[in-house]
Design a protein around this motif. Sequence first.
Motif, PDB file in Angstrom:
ATOM      1  N   SER A  70       0.841  -1.197   0.000  1.00 13.37           N
ATOM      2  CA  SER A  70       0.000   0.000   0.000  1.00 13.37           C
ATOM      3  C   SER A  70       0.876   1.247   0.000  1.00 13.37           C
ATOM      4  CB  SER A  70      -0.914   0.021   1.228  1.00 13.37           C
ATOM      5  OG  SER A  70      -1.783  -1.082   1.216  1.00 13.37           O
ATOM      6  N   GLU A  71       0.287   2.355  -0.431  1.00  8.36           N
ATOM      7  CA  GLU A  71       1.009   3.617  -0.481  1.00  8.36           C
ATOM      8  C   GLU A  71       0.331   4.639   0.417  1.00  8.36           C
ATOM      9  OE1 GLU A  71       1.500   4.970  -4.465  1.00  8.36           O
ATOM     10  OE2 GLU A  71       1.981   2.979  -5.234  1.00  8.36           O
ATOM     11  N   PRO A  72       1.094   5.541   1.031  1.00  9.33           N
ATOM     12  CA  PRO A  72       0.472   6.588   1.855  1.00  9.33           C
ATOM     13  C   PRO A  72      -0.354   7.529   0.998  1.00  9.33           C
ATOM     14  CG  PRO A  72       2.815   7.034   1.536  1.00  9.33           C
ATOM     15  CD  PRO A  72       2.561   5.652   0.997  1.00  9.33           C
ATOM     16  N   PRO A  73      -1.366   8.162   1.558  1.00 14.99           N
ATOM     17  CA  PRO A  73      -2.223   9.046   0.767  1.00 14.99           C
ATOM     18  C   PRO A  73      -1.481  10.269   0.251  1.00 14.99           C
ATOM     19  CG  PRO A  73      -2.731   9.229   3.103  1.00 14.99           C
ATOM     20  CD  PRO A  73      -1.789   8.082   2.965  1.00 14.99           C
ATOM     21  N   ASP A  74      -1.834  10.687  -0.962  1.00 20.34           N
ATOM     22  CA  ASP A  74      -1.267  11.915  -1.524  1.00 20.34           C
ATOM     23  C   ASP A  74      -1.921  13.144  -0.907  1.00 20.34           C
ATOM     24  OD1 ASP A  74       0.467  10.570  -3.249  1.00 20.34           O
ATOM     25  OD2 ASP A  74      -1.078  10.383  -4.801  1.00 20.34           O
ATOM     26  N   SER A  75      -3.192  12.988  -0.535  1.00 17.39           N
ATOM     27  CA  SER A  75      -3.941  14.112   0.011  1.00 17.39           C
ATOM     28  C   SER A  75      -4.680  13.670   1.280  1.00 17.39           C
ATOM     29  CB  SER A  75      -4.954  14.636  -1.013  1.00 17.39           C
ATOM     30  OG  SER A  75      -5.875  15.521  -0.412  1.00 17.39           O
ATOM     31  N   PRO A  76      -4.243  14.103   2.463  1.00 19.83           N
ATOM     32  CA  PRO A  76      -4.948  13.743   3.710  1.00 19.83           C
ATOM     33  C   PRO A  76      -6.411  14.140   3.696  1.00 19.83           C
ATOM     34  CG  PRO A  76      -2.782  14.679   4.204  1.00 19.83           C
ATOM     35  CD  PRO A  76      -3.008  14.868   2.721  1.00 19.83           C
ATOM     36  N   ALA A  77      -6.719  15.292   3.089  1.00 22.02           N
ATOM     37  CA  ALA A  77      -8.116  15.744   3.043  1.00 22.02           C
ATOM     38  C   ALA A  77      -8.962  14.799   2.199  1.00 22.02           C
ATOM     39  CB  ALA A  77      -8.185  17.169   2.491  1.00 22.02           C
ATOM     40  N   LEU A  78      -8.418  14.400   1.046  1.00 27.31           N
ATOM     41  CA  LEU A  78      -9.138  13.485   0.164  1.00 27.31           C
ATOM     42  C   LEU A  78      -9.282  12.117   0.823  1.00 27.31           C
ATOM     43  CD1 LEU A  78     -10.392  13.626  -2.681  1.00 27.31           C
ATOM     44  CD2 LEU A  78      -8.277  12.634  -3.570  1.00 27.31           C
ATOM     45  N   TYR A  79      -8.251  11.694   1.528  1.00 32.42           N
ATOM     46  CA  TYR A  79      -8.274  10.423   2.264  1.00 32.42           C
ATOM     47  C   TYR A  79      -9.391  10.449   3.307  1.00 32.42           C
ATOM     48  CZ  TYR A  79      -6.612   6.661   5.356  1.00 32.42           C
ATOM     49  OH  TYR A  79      -6.517   5.532   6.130  1.00 32.42           O
ATOM     50  N   SER A  80      -9.505  11.555   4.031  1.00 33.76           N
ATOM     51  CA  SER A  80     -10.538  11.678   5.053  1.00 33.76           C
ATOM     52  C   SER A  80     -11.931  11.645   4.436  1.00 33.76           C
ATOM     53  CB  SER A  80     -10.334  12.984   5.825  1.00 33.76           C
ATOM     54  OG  SER A  80     -11.330  13.140   6.806  1.00 33.76           O
ATOM     55  N   GLN A  81     -12.089  12.332   3.298  1.00 33.44           N
ATOM     56  CA  GLN A  81     -13.368  12.307   2.593  1.00 33.44           C
ATOM     57  C   GLN A  81     -13.691  10.885   2.129  1.00 33.44           C
ATOM     58  OE1 GLN A  81     -13.516  14.845  -0.874  1.00 33.44           O
ATOM     59  NE2 GLN A  81     -15.427  13.934  -1.626  1.00 33.44           N
ATOM     60  N   ILE A  97     -16.023   9.073  -5.861  1.00 38.12           N
ATOM     61  CA  ILE A  97     -15.227   7.985  -6.436  1.00 38.12           C
ATOM     62  C   ILE A  97     -13.738   8.290  -6.307  1.00 38.12           C
ATOM     63  CG2 ILE A  97     -14.608   6.874  -8.620  1.00 38.12           C
ATOM     64  CD1 ILE A  97     -17.579   6.966  -9.372  1.00 38.12           C
ATOM     65  N   ARG A  98     -13.364   9.521  -6.597  1.00 37.60           N
ATOM     66  CA  ARG A  98     -11.955   9.900  -6.487  1.00 37.60           C
ATOM     67  C   ARG A  98     -11.471   9.779  -5.038  1.00 37.60           C
ATOM     68  NH1 ARG A  98      -9.067  15.011  -6.363  1.00 37.60           N
ATOM     69  NH2 ARG A  98     -11.064  16.078  -6.089  1.00 37.60           N
ATOM     70  N   ALA A  99     -12.317  10.189  -4.103  1.00 38.43           N
ATOM     71  CA  ALA A  99     -11.948  10.154  -2.687  1.00 38.43           C
ATOM     72  C   ALA A  99     -11.844   8.722  -2.162  1.00 38.43           C
ATOM     73  CB  ALA A  99     -12.967  10.951  -1.866  1.00 38.43           C
ATOM     74  N   VAL A 100     -12.819   7.891  -2.468  1.00 30.99           N
ATOM     75  CA  VAL A 100     -12.793   6.524  -1.939  1.00 30.99           C
ATOM     76  C   VAL A 100     -11.653   5.724  -2.564  1.00 30.99           C
ATOM     77  CG1 VAL A 100     -14.349   5.339  -3.573  1.00 30.99           C
ATOM     78  CG2 VAL A 100     -14.330   4.675  -1.161  1.00 30.99           C
ATOM     79  N   ALA A 101     -11.288   6.035  -3.802  1.00 30.15           N
ATOM     80  CA  ALA A 101     -10.144   5.380  -4.434  1.00 30.15           C
ATOM     81  C   ALA A 101      -8.849   5.741  -3.706  1.00 30.15           C
ATOM     82  CB  ALA A 101     -10.059   5.775  -5.913  1.00 30.15           C
ATOM     83  N   GLU A 102      -8.730   6.987  -3.315  1.00 35.71           N
ATOM     84  CA  GLU A 102      -7.567   7.439  -2.534  1.00 35.71           C
ATOM     85  C   GLU A 102      -7.521   6.737  -1.189  1.00 35.71           C
ATOM     86  OE1 GLU A 102      -4.287  10.266  -1.508  1.00 35.71           O
ATOM     87  OE2 GLU A 102      -5.106   9.387  -3.340  1.00 35.71           O
ATOM     88  N   TYR A 103      -8.686   6.577  -0.577  1.00 35.88           N
ATOM     89  CA  TYR A 103      -8.753   5.965   0.752  1.00 35.88           C
ATOM     90  C   TYR A 103      -8.368   4.488   0.722  1.00 35.88           C
ATOM     91  CZ  TYR A 103     -10.654   4.140   5.097  1.00 35.88           C
ATOM     92  OH  TYR A 103     -10.803   3.493   6.310  1.00 35.88           O
TER      93      TYR A 103
END
Length: 208
Positions: A119-130, A195-201
């Motif tokens: 796994s990779e760390p999130p690029d955007s913490p805000a997007l990860y939280s969403q 979709i973009r947010a859940v993919a990041e998460y």
Amino acid sequence: MRVLTGLVLASLAIPGLASDSPLDRHNEIMSNETLRQQAYNAGKERILFCGYCHGADGNSKRDYIPNLAAQNPVYLFNAFRKFGTGERSDYVMSSLAKILSEEDKVNIAIYYSGQEVISEPPDSPALYSQGETVYSNACRQCHGKEGKGQAELPRLAGQPTEYIRNTLRLFRDKDPARQSEIMTAVAANLSDDDIRAVAEYVRSMDSN
């Protein structure tokens, strides 16, 4: 190409298995350490062709191709079946599903399920939280709190972002390449931002 074709077409039977059902064979193999190791080794030989896209360790080499590492084996050989029947459609996978033996499919599923997903760390913490909120509302009930799925339901944790985005859009658009009444209903309520947010998460679920 002749060598690759030969490897794909070859079949290695695991001795001592009586059932014709892939699920029964999988359960029988996993209950016997000797058979499990034989199946794992056979699967390792068979993934030469698979590894070009999915990686020798099951971690995809391209963001639009799923990771198979740590994926639920029952889900994997059910995916093979769907590619063979046309419930899922992909030029390469649909062809492979028709030429690999049932034993190959079970062995490959057992091999890849035993690998570790990276796994990779999130690029955007805000997007990860969403994405965490979207996942909790739309995905958690079936795929689990940690995104590991169950039996025929796929593991999502650690999947590449582009693969998740593309897959959810296919379900939302009712594309015949992906068929699932449940997923079509779930995806119908997701916006592009969801979709973009859940993919990041889900990509980063195992990185914390």
